[in-house]
Design a protein around this motif. Structure first.
Motif, PDB file in Angstrom:
ATOM      1  N   ILE A   1     -20.505 -84.917  90.927  1.00 50.09           N
ATOM      2  CA  ILE A   1     -19.968 -86.220  91.312  1.00 50.09           C
ATOM      3  C   ILE A   1     -18.848 -86.649  90.367  1.00 50.09           C
ATOM      4  CG2 ILE A   1     -20.527 -88.663  91.633  1.00 50.09           C
ATOM      5  CD1 ILE A   1     -23.333 -87.852  92.412  1.00 50.09           C
ATOM      6  N   ASN A   2     -17.805 -87.181  90.949  1.00 55.50           N
ATOM      7  CA  ASN A   2     -16.658 -87.709  90.208  1.00 55.50           C
ATOM      8  C   ASN A   2     -17.123 -88.758  89.198  1.00 55.50           C
ATOM      9  OD1 ASN A   2     -14.275 -89.081  89.414  1.00 55.50           O
ATOM     10  ND2 ASN A   2     -13.305 -88.679  91.386  1.00 55.50           N
ATOM     11  N   THR A   3     -16.787 -88.560  87.941  1.00 59.56           N
ATOM     12  CA  THR A   3     -17.247 -89.464  86.882  1.00 59.56           C
ATOM     13  C   THR A   3     -16.515 -90.799  86.893  1.00 59.56           C
ATOM     14  OG1 THR A   3     -15.665 -88.474  85.324  1.00 59.56           O
ATOM     15  CG2 THR A   3     -17.886 -87.543  85.385  1.00 59.56           C
ATOM     16  N   ARG A   4     -15.499 -90.932  87.744  1.00 67.29           N
ATOM     17  CA  ARG A   4     -14.722 -92.171  87.779  1.00 67.29           C
ATOM     18  C   ARG A   4     -15.157 -93.105  88.905  1.00 67.29           C
ATOM     19  NH1 ARG A   4      -8.660 -90.016  87.861  1.00 67.29           N
ATOM     20  NH2 ARG A   4      -8.133 -92.184  87.431  1.00 67.29           N
ATOM     21  N   LEU A   5     -16.142 -92.716  89.675  1.00 69.48           N
ATOM     22  CA  LEU A   5     -16.551 -93.530  90.815  1.00 69.48           C
ATOM     23  C   LEU A   5     -17.375 -94.740  90.384  1.00 69.48           C
ATOM     24  CD1 LEU A   5     -17.531 -90.811  93.451  1.00 69.48           C
ATOM     25  CD2 LEU A   5     -15.368 -92.046  93.225  1.00 69.48           C
ATOM     26  N   SER A   6     -17.371 -95.750  91.233  1.00 72.40           N
ATOM     27  CA  SER A   6     -18.173 -96.949  90.991  1.00 72.40           C
ATOM     28  C   SER A   6     -19.611 -96.702  91.420  1.00 72.40           C
ATOM     29  CB  SER A   6     -17.596 -98.125  91.782  1.00 72.40           C
ATOM     30  OG  SER A   6     -17.714 -97.881  93.178  1.00 72.40           O
ATOM     31  N   ALA A   7     -20.509 -97.604  91.031  1.00 72.88           N
ATOM     32  CA  ALA A   7     -21.926 -97.458  91.360  1.00 72.88           C
ATOM     33  C   ALA A   7     -22.177 -97.351  92.864  1.00 72.88           C
ATOM     34  CB  ALA A   7     -22.724 -98.611  90.749  1.00 72.88           C
ATOM     35  N   PRO A   8     -21.582 -98.222  93.703  1.00 74.80           N
ATOM     36  CA  PRO A   8     -21.825 -98.088  95.148  1.00 74.80           C
ATOM     37  C   PRO A   8     -21.352 -96.751  95.705  1.00 74.80           C
ATOM     38  CG  PRO A   8     -20.932-100.250  94.646  1.00 74.80           C
ATOM     39  CD  PRO A   8     -20.804 -99.433  93.398  1.00 74.80           C
ATOM     40  N   GLU A   9     -20.245 -96.224  95.169  1.00 75.43           N
ATOM     41  CA  GLU A   9     -19.724 -94.940  95.640  1.00 75.43           C
ATOM     42  C   GLU A   9     -20.651 -93.794  95.246  1.00 75.43           C
ATOM     43  OE1 GLU A   9     -14.919 -95.753  95.546  1.00 75.43           O
ATOM     44  OE2 GLU A   9     -16.001 -95.607  93.663  1.00 75.43           O
ATOM     45  N   VAL A  10     -21.169 -93.856  94.026  1.00 79.43           N
ATOM     46  CA  VAL A  10     -22.122 -92.849  93.573  1.00 79.43           C
ATOM     47  C   VAL A  10     -23.381 -92.898  94.431  1.00 79.43           C
ATOM     48  CG1 VAL A  10     -23.590 -92.076  91.660  1.00 79.43           C
ATOM     49  CG2 VAL A  10     -21.239 -92.819  91.212  1.00 79.43           C
ATOM     50  N   GLN A  11     -23.872 -94.101  94.690  1.00 81.33           N
ATOM     51  CA  GLN A  11     -25.066 -94.261  95.524  1.00 81.33           C
ATOM     52  C   GLN A  11     -24.846 -93.668  96.912  1.00 81.33           C
ATOM     53  OE1 GLN A  11     -26.265 -98.319  96.162  1.00 81.33           O
ATOM     54  NE2 GLN A  11     -28.084 -97.754  97.339  1.00 81.33           N
ATOM     55  N   GLN A  12     -23.675 -93.902  97.471  1.00 80.26           N
ATOM     56  CA  GLN A  12     -23.371 -93.391  98.803  1.00 80.26           C
ATOM     57  C   GLN A  12     -23.447 -91.866  98.843  1.00 80.26           C
ATOM     58  OE1 GLN A  12     -19.397 -94.313 100.301  1.00 80.26           O
ATOM     59  NE2 GLN A  12     -20.244 -94.708 102.332  1.00 80.26           N
TER      60      GLN A  12
ATOM     61  N   LEU B 109     -25.117 -89.877  96.652  1.00 78.86           N
ATOM     62  CA  LEU B 109     -26.492 -89.449  96.404  1.00 78.86           C
ATOM     63  C   LEU B 109     -27.340 -89.596  97.664  1.00 78.86           C
ATOM     64  CD1 LEU B 109     -27.038 -91.039  92.871  1.00 78.86           C
ATOM     65  CD2 LEU B 109     -26.852 -88.605  93.393  1.00 78.86           C
ATOM     66  N   ASP B 110     -27.172 -90.711  98.359  1.00 79.28           N
ATOM     67  CA  ASP B 110     -27.953 -90.932  99.578  1.00 79.28           C
ATOM     68  C   ASP B 110     -27.555 -89.959 100.684  1.00 79.28           C
ATOM     69  OD1 ASP B 110     -29.261 -92.986  98.316  1.00 79.28           O
ATOM     70  OD2 ASP B 110     -28.147 -94.600  99.311  1.00 79.28           O
ATOM     71  N   HIS B 111     -26.261 -89.755 100.846  1.00 84.41           N
ATOM     72  CA  HIS B 111     -25.794 -88.883 101.921  1.00 84.41           C
ATOM     73  C   HIS B 111     -26.202 -87.433 101.686  1.00 84.41           C
ATOM     74  CE1 HIS B 111     -22.895 -86.416 104.248  1.00 84.41           C
ATOM     75  NE2 HIS B 111     -23.034 -87.372 105.147  1.00 84.41           N
ATOM     76  N   SER B 112     -26.099 -86.982 100.445  1.00 83.72           N
ATOM     77  CA  SER B 112     -26.454 -85.592 100.133  1.00 83.72           C
ATOM     78  C   SER B 112     -27.958 -85.381 100.136  1.00 83.72           C
ATOM     79  CB  SER B 112     -25.878 -85.187  98.772  1.00 83.72           C
ATOM     80  OG  SER B 112     -26.507 -85.899  97.715  1.00 83.72           O
ATOM     81  N   GLY B 113     -28.719 -86.451  99.964  1.00 83.30           N
ATOM     82  CA  GLY B 113     -30.166 -86.328  99.872  1.00 83.30           C
ATOM     83  C   GLY B 113     -30.609 -85.705  98.566  1.00 83.30           C
TER      84      GLY B 113
ATOM     85  N   GLY C 271     -32.419 -98.131  91.121  1.00 83.57           N
ATOM     86  CA  GLY C 271     -33.659 -98.418  91.830  1.00 83.57           C
ATOM     87  C   GLY C 271     -33.519 -98.454  93.336  1.00 83.57           C
ATOM     88  N   GLU C 272     -32.304 -98.240  93.846  1.00 82.83           N
ATOM     89  CA  GLU C 272     -32.054 -98.329  95.285  1.00 82.83           C
ATOM     90  C   GLU C 272     -31.774 -96.974  95.926  1.00 82.83           C
ATOM     91  OE1 GLU C 272     -28.885-101.090  95.823  1.00 82.83           O
ATOM     92  OE2 GLU C 272     -29.692-102.524  94.368  1.00 82.83           O
ATOM     93  N   LEU C 273     -31.851 -95.910  95.136  1.00 81.18           N
ATOM     94  CA  LEU C 273     -31.536 -94.581  95.659  1.00 81.18           C
ATOM     95  C   LEU C 273     -32.642 -94.120  96.610  1.00 81.18           C
ATOM     96  CD1 LEU C 273     -30.276 -92.988  92.315  1.00 81.18           C
ATOM     97  CD2 LEU C 273     -28.917 -94.032  94.137  1.00 81.18           C
ATOM     98  N   LYS C 274     -32.244 -93.581  97.751  1.00 75.84           N
ATOM     99  CA  LYS C 274     -33.190 -93.265  98.804  1.00 75.84           C
ATOM    100  C   LYS C 274     -33.987 -91.989  98.553  1.00 75.84           C
ATOM    101  CE  LYS C 274     -30.374 -95.491 102.401  1.00 75.84           C
ATOM    102  NZ  LYS C 274     -29.590 -95.270 103.648  1.00 75.84           N
ATOM    103  N   THR C 275     -33.356 -91.000  97.913  1.00 70.47           N
ATOM    104  CA  THR C 275     -34.000 -89.680  97.831  1.00 70.47           C
ATOM    105  C   THR C 275     -34.222 -89.169  96.418  1.00 70.47           C
ATOM    106  OG1 THR C 275     -31.853 -88.559  98.004  1.00 70.47           O
ATOM    107  CG2 THR C 275     -33.031 -89.006 100.065  1.00 70.47           C
TER     108      THR C 275
END
Length: 548
Positions: A102-113, A115-119, A138-142
């Motif tokens: 994951i790109n180290t420059r991304l924001s928290a919502p982008e990182v979450q997106q 992580l969730d999409h990749s599972g 605490g909001e990560l799905k997988t």
């Protein structure tokens, strides 16, 4: 031996059992056998031999399995170019899993997106970056567990709730593992690119593709066992153009680098006599403009993409002792797909003319197919250096598809070729040159920035009525986003306010370089914004942006 006597594998492929699937995992096994005591990794005072490199990969692979990671699971990493990131490129696939860098420059919502999409089931993050992702932890799905890597060079101010990397390693063992896979077409990694919509697309790389691409990097960047490679290119970007596997394959030395700074780069060049580095033109600029810059007494190869180096830059770097290898590609093509293959006939040309030829995107690399430039009917345009068409590619150096996105994959491969979205021309000598992008993505310092994503962030400000974003020239990054904004009646907002607002919504590096308040935006009769007019204002007539 007759055909009926040949023992076949159990997968129904008809492949003889003595034919092993291609995988870059075999590179580390070989180098650990051939160069066990050779320094493989350098980072500050840390040194790892190839034997130690392989041992840590083995232990981590066991630890991942012991943590519940199953074959095919996705394991996400968000680290700078430190040794642990290099180890992950072998340990995660050795455990049978898929690496998501994951790109180290991304924001928290982008990182979450992502992580969730990749599972992703396990997430390894640098301690200095942990505070950025803590709000969504605490909001990560997988994700079942977060592992924190503490780098003494930048320990950060928060370790978070996850266990430390050393604790993870303690779950492993030194039991030998097989450095092979059952299916070379299986996925080794997923790399996310924002595309034109801002929604991440997971680009899938296969073991076979990564294996073959590694050889292309070795050949075209002229690597040897004496290569000393400085990690100026992020490993999260197209898996570092497959260079983690390539340098390991040839038995070279990886010099890790936490952040790209001119003084640090020159210090490491002097200390280790670095022979190779990769990066976007902004890296080249950083090296050239550093106060420590000097003329080398040996040749250092810089492989660059993201935008073509200007002829002036090529000549300046050559005078300093550098050799530029210009490549072109996308995330969907494992990074570099084509190379400006130098021709000895160019030696007799005037320096400016030669450098201009070197600024073209070139021809397909050794492991890739040829580039095509086609019209809307998939017919090759004339090789006249003038007629524009879309650049399309295919072959082992192209992704196997977008993860969990069959519709996107089908669209990308219409006609049996991958559509780059880039417009270019074909020259009589078979070399391709980019002329513009069909997409409106801004390439800034080698990073793709979606103009739609930036526009949406700007329009979310209550004072903004409309916004259009285009790439504008930037000396350091090649180009940066600039926003043209129409304010709502009776509202007011200045440039600084709007830029700060964007930074609060998306990654800071995506924020516009400038904001120009205008009374109206140029539009067609149907209301579509004519961005080419805005580009012409910034780049000159034609609005040309030539990128790599």
């Amino acid at each position: 031996m007759t055909e009926t006597e040949i023992e076949r594998d159990g997968a129904g492929t008809g492949t003889p059992v003595w034919i092993t699937p291609l995988t870059p995992l075999s590179f580390l096994r070989r180098s650990a056998d051939v160069y066990p005591d050779k320094t493989a990794i350098v980072y500050g005072e840390r040194r790892h031999t190839y034997a130690e490199f392989a041992a840590e990969v083995t232990r981590l692979a066991h630890a991942l399995r012991g943590s519940g990671v199953k074959p095919g699971d996705r394991v996400a990493y968000m680290l700078p170019n430190v040794p642990e990131m290099l180890v992950a490129h072998f340990a995660v696939p050795l455990a049978g899993a898929v690496l998501v860098a994951i790109n180290t420059r991304l924001s928290a919502p982008e990182v979450q997106q992502i992580l969730d999409h990749s599972g992703a089931t396990l997430f390894v993050v640098d301690s200095a970056l942990h505070p950025r992702v803590a709000p969504v932890a605490g909001e990560l799905k997988t994700v079942d567990e977060i592992i924190t890597v503490v780098d003494p060079a930048a320990p950060g101010d928060g370790i978070g709730s996850g266990v430390r990397y050393d604790d993870l390693l303690a779950r492993g063992s030194d039991e030998p593992l097989q450095w092979e896979v059952d299916d070379e077409e299986s996925t080794i990694s997923i790399n996310y690119t924002s595309g034109t919509t801002g929604q991440p697309k997971g680009v899938q790389y296969s073991h076979r593709g990564a294996y073959l691409n590694s050889f292309g990097e070795i050949v075209h960047s002229t690597h040897t066992p004496d290569s000393v490679y400085l990690w100026t290119l992020p490993m999260f970007h197209c898996n570092g153009w497959c260079t983690p596997w390539a340098i390991t394959a040839i038995g070279g030395t990886h010099v890790c680098l936490r952040e790209v700074r001119g003084d640090v780069i020159w210090s490491l060049i002097d200390e280790h006599r670095v022979t190779h580095l990769n990066g976007a033109p902004t890296v080249v600029t950083t090296i050239m403009r550093a106060p420590e810059a000097k003329t080398l007494d040996y040749q250092l190869v810089i492989t660059t993409a993201g935008a073509p180096p200007s002829p002036t830059t090529i000549l300046q770097m050559e005078q300093m002792g550098f050799r530029i290898v210009h490549v072109y590609g996308l995330t969907e093509t494992y990074g570099p797909y084509s190379v400006n293959q130098y021709q000895r006939g160019w030696d007799s040309l005037e320096p400016e003319e030669r450098a201009s030829l070197q600024a073209r995107q070139g021809v397909g690399m050794l492991q890739a197919e040829r580039l095509r430039v086609v019209d809307k009917d998939m017919v090759d345009v004339p090789a006249d250096g003038t007629t524009m068409g879309e650049i399309v590619m295919r072959g082992n150096n192209v992704m196997t598809g977008y993860y969990s996105d069959p519709a996107g994959t089908e669209k990308a491969f219409e006609g049996g070729w991958f559509h780059s979205g880039d417009l270019g021309v074909m020259y009589p000598d078979g070399f391709v040159e980019l002329r513009d992008r069909a997409k409106d993505v801004v390439i800034s310092g080698g990073e793709n920035i979606s103009t739609i994503e930036v526009e949406q962030a700007i329009v979310s400000h209550p004072a903004v009525l409309e916004a259009a974003v285009v790439g504008v020239p930037d000396e350091q990054y090649g180009e940066r986003p600039k926003a043209f904004v129409v304010l709502s009646p009776g509202e007011s907002a200045d440039e600084a306010t709007l830029i700060d607002h964007v930074k609060s919504k998306i990654a800071r590096y995506k924020a516009p370089k400038a904001v120009e308040i205008v009374e109206e935006l140029p539009k067609t009769s149907t209301g579509k914004i004519q961005k080419f007019e805005l580009r012409e204002k910034e780049w000159g007539e034609g609005g040309a942006r030539i990128k790599g």
